[in-house]
Design a protein around this motif. Structure first.
Motif, PDB file in Angstrom:
ATOM      1  N   UNK A   1       1.000  -0.902  -0.071  1.00 35.61           N
ATOM      2  CA  UNK A   1      -0.173   0.116   0.122  1.00 35.61           C
ATOM      3  C   UNK A   1       1.005   1.281  -0.089  1.00 35.61           C
ATOM      4  N   UNK A   2       1.759   0.814   1.097  1.00 37.49           N
ATOM      5  CA  UNK A   2       3.160   2.389   1.426  1.00 37.49           C
ATOM      6  C   UNK A   2       3.835   2.918  -0.145  1.00 37.49           C
ATOM      7  N   UNK A   3       3.978   1.653  -1.096  1.00 34.27           N
ATOM      8  CA  UNK A   3       4.688   1.850  -1.998  1.00 34.27           C
ATOM      9  C   UNK A   3       3.577   1.980  -3.185  1.00 34.27           C
ATOM     10  N   UNK A   4       2.386   1.613  -3.616  1.00 28.94           N
ATOM     11  CA  UNK A   4       1.373   2.052  -4.450  1.00 28.94           C
ATOM     12  C   UNK A   4       1.313   3.565  -4.040  1.00 28.94           C
ATOM     13  N   UNK A   5       1.075   3.810  -2.722  1.00 30.23           N
ATOM     14  CA  UNK A   5       1.145   5.456  -2.720  1.00 30.23           C
ATOM     15  C   UNK A   5       1.860   6.353  -3.550  1.00 30.23           C
ATOM     16  N   UNK A   6       3.302   5.551  -3.199  1.00 26.13           N
ATOM     17  CA  UNK A   6       4.283   6.089  -3.749  1.00 26.13           C
ATOM     18  C   UNK A   6       4.245   7.012  -5.316  1.00 26.13           C
ATOM     19  N   UNK A   7       4.341   5.234  -5.681  1.00 29.82           N
ATOM     20  CA  UNK A   7       3.786   5.191  -7.182  1.00 29.82           C
ATOM     21  C   UNK A   7       3.085   6.682  -7.614  1.00 29.82           C
ATOM     22  N   UNK A   8       1.676   6.034  -7.186  1.00 29.54           N
ATOM     23  CA  UNK A   8       1.012   6.885  -7.394  1.00 29.54           C
ATOM     24  C   UNK A   8       0.925   8.893  -7.544  1.00 29.54           C
ATOM     25  N   UNK A   9       1.618   8.816  -6.061  1.00 23.14           N
ATOM     26  CA  UNK A   9       2.268  10.298  -6.230  1.00 23.14           C
ATOM     27  C   UNK A   9       3.273  10.863  -7.120  1.00 23.14           C
ATOM     28  N   UNK A  10       4.454  10.232  -7.829  1.00 18.63           N
ATOM     29  CA  UNK A  10       4.936  10.349  -8.749  1.00 18.63           C
ATOM     30  C   UNK A  10       4.608  10.736  -9.255  1.00 18.63           C
TER      31      UNK A  10
END
Ligand code: BGC
Ligand code: ZN
Length: 367
Positions: free
Chosen positions: A190-199
């Motif tokens: 979830x945290x990594x997906x959050x990062x990818x979507x923020x980028x």
């Protein structure tokens, strides 16, 4: 060399064993690469394999070396390897081809066969050992700038594939300008997906059970996303407040949440499901309402598993970008180091009862 293995089918069988160092010529055509393992991450899949809920040994063996989140350094290459050299840092992909059409064209992550081959998980040995050999085609070179943070690349590849699938599917809309995303689950994925979507420039709301303040909520906020505890604000209320969500990335591990997410997805939206739910949970759902919403709202729900090497490559780029845009953030995910393969009992303990653990990983060697 030392390796961490289980006897699939026997609960609690994780053990340290002695196995031969693999030889370069086990890989045909001179394409072999010998990799010295530096760091390996572990996750719920490893726990389930040790609980005998999952996993099978390679044919002819009664044990399976576990570990699928690799990071290592090239030691030696076969004569047909031009793109990698000793000293290069690499991460290996996980799934190997089976027999379907998709496998033949390099899309084994999209196999239509029931049997699949995954290193450290199913029918192929993994990376929790001192050395492994691999075909050059299954190794992804990682920028030295990333260093040992590259142990996060395999879980990142899962996030990348999910997000890439969403964008690919949304080409049906000719113009898709997603603005708001939701991520359900604030664990590693979830945290990594959050990062990818923020980028990708999206406004992201990430949902977890726990009430803030806690580390995962802080990590979400540190990259400009919003954290919502579903104990304080249920999904539907949060969606009314912070939605409509153009994309929802489901990563809680719970099938019930997947249907809750289906209920709150915005019009023309896409819901990406990533939770591997091995149980047989049943829930009551508002079937008419969800169905009507999908029909009248032209919505899509897609499942995604594993990743293609393209997703590893995109993941490496995003991890590097992340170190620039959010310095120190990836380091904070690496909460629980375990020293050496000998530390496997502690590794297992952290994996099962590690309070506040985001990523448990084994420091196999320095370098
Ligand atoms: C791994 C994936 C794999 C999936 C199913 C996950 O833990 O990260 O690579 O495809 O399990 O076995
Ligand atoms: Zn995994």
């Amino acid at each position: 060399m030392k390796a961490l293995a289980v006897h699939p089918g026997k609960p609690g069988s994780l053990h340290l064993r002695e196995v031969p160092v693999p030889a370069l010529d086990q890989i045909p055509g001179g394409r072999g690469v010998l990799v010295k393992v530096l760091r390996v991450g572990v996750d719920g899949t490893d726990r389930e394999i040790n609980d005998a809920l999952y996993g099978a040994p390679p044919p002819g063996d009664d044990f399976l070396i576990i570990g699928h989140e690799s990071f290592g350094v090239v030691q030696e290459v076969g004569p047909a390897v031009r793109t990698l050299a000793p000293g290069d840092y690499v991460v290996a992909t996980v799934r190997r081809p089976g027999g379907s059409f998709y496998d033949h064209i390099g899309f084994q992550d999209m196999t239509t066969e029931d049997v699949y081959y995954e290193r450290g998980i199913n029918l192929r040995h993994g990376y929790l050992c001192e050395y492994f050999v691999e075909d050059r085609d299954y190794l992804v070179r990682v920028p030295p700038a990333l260093g040992r943070l590259a142990v996060l690349l395999e879980p990142t590849s899962i996030a990348e594939k999910g997000v890439a699938q969403a964008y690919e599917i949304q080409r049906r809309l000719r113009i898709w300008r997603p603005r708001r995303a939701a991520v359900t689950g604030a664990g590693t994925l979830g945290l990594l997906a959050t990062m990818v979507l923020r980028l990708r420039g999206l406004e992201v709301t990430t949902f977890g059970l726990q009430e803030p303040p806690h580390r995962n909520a802080e990590l979400v906020e540190a990259i400009g996303a919003r954290y919502v505890s579903t104990r304080q604000t249920p999904l539907d209320r949060a969606a009314a407040e912070h939605g409509p969500f153009d994309v929802i990335f489901e990563a809680t591990g719970s099938s019930a949440v997947a249907f809750g997410a289906a209920e709150v997805l915005g019009k023309n939206g896409v819901l990406v499901l990533t939770s591997v739910t091995g149980g047989d949970k049943r829930v009551e759902i508002p079937a008419d309402r969800i169905n009507l919403g999908f029909v009248l709202g032209n919505k899509v729900m897609v499942g995604t598993v594993n990743a293609h090497r393209d997703h590893f490559e995109r993941g490496a780029e995003d991890l590097v970008r992340c170190t620039v845009e959010y310095p120190g953030w990836l380091e904070r995910l690496l909460t629980h180091p375990v020293k050496g393969l000998d530390g496997y009992a502690e590794m297992l303990h952290l994996l099962t009862n590690g309070k506040g653990a985001i990523k448990v990983f084994v420091e196999v060697a320095e370098g």
